[in-house]
Design a protein around this motif. Structure first.
Motif, PDB file in Angstrom:
ATOM      1  N   PRO A  37      45.792  16.460  45.139  1.00 25.31           N
ATOM      2  CA  PRO A  37      47.139  16.652  44.829  1.00 25.31           C
ATOM      3  C   PRO A  37      47.042  18.499  44.560  1.00 25.31           C
ATOM      4  O   PRO A  37      46.163  19.047  44.514  1.00 25.31           O
ATOM      5  CB  PRO A  37      47.247  16.268  43.411  1.00 25.31           C
ATOM      6  N   VAL A  38      48.131  18.988  45.257  1.00 25.50           N
ATOM      7  CA  VAL A  38      48.367  20.265  45.106  1.00 25.50           C
ATOM      8  C   VAL A  38      48.027  20.979  43.971  1.00 25.50           C
ATOM      9  O   VAL A  38      47.182  21.965  43.736  1.00 25.50           O
ATOM     10  CB  VAL A  38      49.797  20.964  45.745  1.00 25.50           C
ATOM     11  N   TRP A  39      48.876  20.728  42.744  1.00 23.08           N
ATOM     12  CA  TRP A  39      48.800  21.647  41.820  1.00 23.08           C
ATOM     13  C   TRP A  39      47.480  21.477  40.808  1.00 23.08           C
ATOM     14  O   TRP A  39      46.968  22.583  40.332  1.00 23.08           O
ATOM     15  CB  TRP A  39      49.789  21.457  40.763  1.00 23.08           C
ATOM     16  N   PRO A  40      46.658  20.136  40.823  1.00 30.52           N
ATOM     17  CA  PRO A  40      45.404  20.415  40.200  1.00 30.52           C
ATOM     18  C   PRO A  40      44.298  21.139  40.836  1.00 30.52           C
ATOM     19  O   PRO A  40      43.538  22.036  40.503  1.00 30.52           O
ATOM     20  CB  PRO A  40      44.988  18.790  40.321  1.00 30.52           C
ATOM     21  N   SER A  41      44.542  21.347  42.349  1.00 26.81           N
ATOM     22  CA  SER A  41      43.900  22.093  43.360  1.00 26.81           C
ATOM     23  C   SER A  41      44.065  23.566  42.948  1.00 26.81           C
ATOM     24  O   SER A  41      43.374  24.522  43.097  1.00 26.81           O
ATOM     25  CB  SER A  41      44.227  21.796  44.629  1.00 26.81           C
ATOM     26  N   VAL A  83      42.287  28.715  40.740  1.00 29.48           N
ATOM     27  CA  VAL A  83      42.270  29.741  40.061  1.00 29.48           C
ATOM     28  C   VAL A  83      41.148  29.883  38.985  1.00 29.48           C
ATOM     29  O   VAL A  83      40.694  31.169  38.407  1.00 29.48           O
ATOM     30  CB  VAL A  83      43.603  29.694  38.886  1.00 29.48           C
ATOM     31  N   ALA A  84      40.768  28.735  38.506  1.00 31.32           N
ATOM     32  CA  ALA A  84      39.395  28.821  37.761  1.00 31.32           C
ATOM     33  C   ALA A  84      38.090  29.325  38.445  1.00 31.32           C
ATOM     34  O   ALA A  84      37.661  29.965  37.925  1.00 31.32           O
ATOM     35  CB  ALA A  84      39.195  27.350  37.138  1.00 31.32           C
ATOM     36  N   ALA A  85      38.289  28.958  39.664  1.00 28.60           N
ATOM     37  CA  ALA A  85      37.175  29.413  40.772  1.00 28.60           C
ATOM     38  C   ALA A  85      37.205  30.993  40.965  1.00 28.60           C
ATOM     39  O   ALA A  85      36.144  31.705  40.812  1.00 28.60           O
ATOM     40  CB  ALA A  85      37.097  28.693  41.988  1.00 28.60           C
ATOM     41  N   ALA A  97      40.891  41.697  46.281  1.00 29.90           N
ATOM     42  CA  ALA A  97      41.192  40.636  47.118  1.00 29.90           C
ATOM     43  C   ALA A  97      40.255  39.768  47.414  1.00 29.90           C
ATOM     44  O   ALA A  97      40.529  38.244  47.799  1.00 29.90           O
ATOM     45  CB  ALA A  97      41.703  41.410  48.277  1.00 29.90           C
ATOM     46  N   ALA A  98      38.957  40.032  47.726  1.00 29.04           N
ATOM     47  CA  ALA A  98      37.904  38.957  48.228  1.00 29.04           C
ATOM     48  C   ALA A  98      37.737  37.927  46.986  1.00 29.04           C
ATOM     49  O   ALA A  98      37.522  36.672  47.143  1.00 29.04           O
ATOM     50  CB  ALA A  98      36.666  39.534  48.222  1.00 29.04           C
ATOM     51  N   ILE A  99      37.815  38.396  45.718  1.00 24.09           N
ATOM     52  CA  ILE A  99      37.783  37.480  44.686  1.00 24.09           C
ATOM     53  C   ILE A  99      38.853  36.354  44.669  1.00 24.09           C
ATOM     54  O   ILE A  99      38.888  35.105  44.354  1.00 24.09           O
ATOM     55  CB  ILE A  99      37.638  38.177  43.295  1.00 24.09           C
ATOM     56  N   GLY A 100      40.098  36.877  44.933  1.00 25.35           N
ATOM     57  CA  GLY A 100      41.500  36.277  44.934  1.00 25.35           C
ATOM     58  C   GLY A 100      41.096  35.139  46.132  1.00 25.35           C
ATOM     59  O   GLY A 100      41.537  34.047  46.083  1.00 25.35           O
ATOM     60  N   THR A 101      40.451  35.710  47.349  1.00 23.64           N
ATOM     61  CA  THR A 101      40.372  34.939  48.488  1.00 23.64           C
ATOM     62  C   THR A 101      39.416  33.645  48.152  1.00 23.64           C
ATOM     63  O   THR A 101      39.701  32.485  48.676  1.00 23.64           O
ATOM     64  CB  THR A 101      39.951  35.761  49.646  1.00 23.64           C
ATOM     65  N   ALA A 102      38.352  34.008  47.230  1.00 24.69           N
ATOM     66  CA  ALA A 102      37.609  32.780  47.083  1.00 24.69           C
ATOM     67  C   ALA A 102      38.159  31.727  46.384  1.00 24.69           C
ATOM     68  O   ALA A 102      38.147  30.460  46.770  1.00 24.69           O
ATOM     69  CB  ALA A 102      36.233  33.351  46.414  1.00 24.69           C
ATOM     70  N   GLY A 103      38.890  31.860  45.445  1.00 24.15           N
ATOM     71  CA  GLY A 103      39.682  30.830  44.660  1.00 24.15           C
ATOM     72  C   GLY A 103      40.821  30.252  45.483  1.00 24.15           C
ATOM     73  O   GLY A 103      40.805  29.024  45.440  1.00 24.15           O
ATOM     74  N   THR A 104      41.208  31.224  46.367  1.00 23.90           N
ATOM     75  CA  THR A 104      42.494  30.272  47.299  1.00 23.90           C
ATOM     76  C   THR A 104      41.690  29.403  48.247  1.00 23.90           C
ATOM     77  O   THR A 104      42.344  28.356  48.200  1.00 23.90           O
ATOM     78  CB  THR A 104      42.981  31.691  48.188  1.00 23.90           C
ATOM     79  N   PHE A 105      40.496  29.816  48.565  1.00 29.78           N
ATOM     80  CA  PHE A 105      39.952  28.770  49.465  1.00 29.78           C
ATOM     81  C   PHE A 105      39.368  27.682  49.020  1.00 29.78           C
ATOM     82  O   PHE A 105      39.138  26.462  49.435  1.00 29.78           O
ATOM     83  CB  PHE A 105      38.500  29.415  50.461  1.00 29.78           C
ATOM     84  N   VAL A 106      39.140  27.715  47.497  1.00 26.18           N
ATOM     85  CA  VAL A 106      38.880  26.423  46.941  1.00 26.18           C
ATOM     86  C   VAL A 106      40.123  25.408  47.069  1.00 26.18           C
ATOM     87  O   VAL A 106      39.953  24.268  47.183  1.00 26.18           O
ATOM     88  CB  VAL A 106      38.320  26.902  45.372  1.00 26.18           C
ATOM     89  N   LEU A 107      41.259  26.143  46.570  1.00 29.17           N
ATOM     90  CA  LEU A 107      42.416  25.459  46.699  1.00 29.17           C
ATOM     91  C   LEU A 107      42.521  24.806  48.022  1.00 29.17           C
ATOM     92  O   LEU A 107      42.918  23.504  48.036  1.00 29.17           O
ATOM     93  CB  LEU A 107      43.786  26.164  46.404  1.00 29.17           C
ATOM     94  N   ILE A 108      42.247  25.349  49.168  1.00 28.65           N
ATOM     95  CA  ILE A 108      42.606  24.911  50.506  1.00 28.65           C
ATOM     96  C   ILE A 108      41.792  23.694  50.800  1.00 28.65           C
ATOM     97  O   ILE A 108      41.874  22.777  51.461  1.00 28.65           O
ATOM     98  CB  ILE A 108      42.475  26.130  51.455  1.00 28.65           C
ATOM     99  N   ALA A 109      40.413  24.027  50.295  1.00 29.78           N
ATOM    100  CA  ALA A 109      39.159  22.965  50.615  1.00 29.78           C
ATOM    101  C   ALA A 109      39.666  21.694  49.943  1.00 29.78           C
ATOM    102  O   ALA A 109      39.479  20.527  50.498  1.00 29.78           O
ATOM    103  CB  ALA A 109      38.040  23.190  50.140  1.00 29.78           C
TER     104      ALA A 109
END
Length: 289
Positions: free
Chosen positions: A59-63, A68-70, A40-52
């Protein structure tokens, strides 16, 4: 009664996420023999790249793609650490290392994201998919459960019907022998870590708007995920899928009962305890026979 049903349906989104995270945990355990506490922490790291990126005006989808790449990259990095320095360690040592890594990721994540300060998380799939028994089922619920079911089917087919899957199973059982046979152990291990990192990141992006989107809360979703994996005894993808969804539904129903709603976060611990006690009792029965 209607309130109970509404709460149960509301719990489907969380249940789908628990199921997907749990299936990813089983996938990692069966292929690289690691009880992974960092999922879950790995997924959270990627999620916070989206949020940042979203909060910075991107834009949302490039983020989403960048997030996901992060998440995939963080998964590969954790996999590199595990295979490079702990490839020959015992299962208990590997589990302890992932616990240490979880603590480290949370500490760094809280520092970089401003502690438990709430963030502006875009809702990727808003709205209702359909009505069931007078209750709205959200698109997010359908997607998280569908993603969990898709990963379950793919994991099952991959392990049992492909040569690469067979190689990966050999890698988990006897990594040194697999390497001697010419199987590219490290590359396949990193593939597993990266794949699970991508799936968990996308699942957390869907569920994050319905949770308190801070680094600690999302990272600790590993607890219900591992409870679901334990229901499947870290072997069965389908039992893990069912266990995760059931856990989310039970949590949702508990939230509608005032006397127990504030204790609903303890439900995964009770499930873990019940499964462990049942397994111990079953072992004693086998010895008695």
């Amino acid at each position: 009664m209607n309130a109970l049903l509404t709460s149960a349906v509301a719990g489907l989104t969380a249940g789908g996420t628990y199921a997907l995270l749990g299936v990813c945990a089983v996938f990692t355990y069966r292929l690289v023999a690691v009880v992974n506490f960092t999922g879950a922490a790995i997924g959270t790291a990627g999620t916070f790249v989206l949020i940042a990126l979203f909060e910075a005006g991107f834009p949302v989808w490039p983020s989403v793609l960048a997030g996901v790449a992060a998440g995939t990259g963080v998964g590969v990095l954790i996999g590199f650490i595990m295979t490079r320095w702990f490839g020959e360690a015992s299962a208990s040592t590997k589990a302890a290392v992932t616990v240490a890594l979880l603590v480290g990721i949370i500490a760094v994540g809280l520092r970089l994201t401003g502690g438990q300060h709430p963030h502006n998380m875009p809702e990727l799939f808003p709205g209702s998919a359909f009505r069931m028994a007078g209750v709205e089922v959200t698109i997010a619920s359908v997607l998280t459960i569908g993603l969990a079911a898709l990963f379950t089917v793919l994991a099952d087919l991959f392990l049992n019907n492909t040569k690469v899957g067979l190689n990966l199973r050999a890698l988990a059982d006897r990594p040194m022998a697999a390497e001697l046979l010419g199987i590219r152990v490290q590359l396949l291990s990193l593939l597993v870590w990266g794949m699970t990192g991508a799936f968990t990141t996308f699942a957390l992006m869907i569920i994050a708007p319905q949770r308190s989107p801070n680094f600690m809360t999302l990272s600790l979703l590993v607890v219900p995920a591992l409870a679901a994996a334990l229901v499947g005894l870290f072997r069965s993808f389908w039992r893990t899928l069912a266990g995760g969804i059931a856990l989310g539904v039970i949590e949702g129903m508990a939230s509608s009962v005032d006397s127990i709603s504030q204790y609903r976060s303890a439900i995964p611990f009770l499930v873990v305890l019940a499964v462990l006690l049942w397994s111990q009792r079953e072992a004693r029965w086998d010895e008695a026979r």
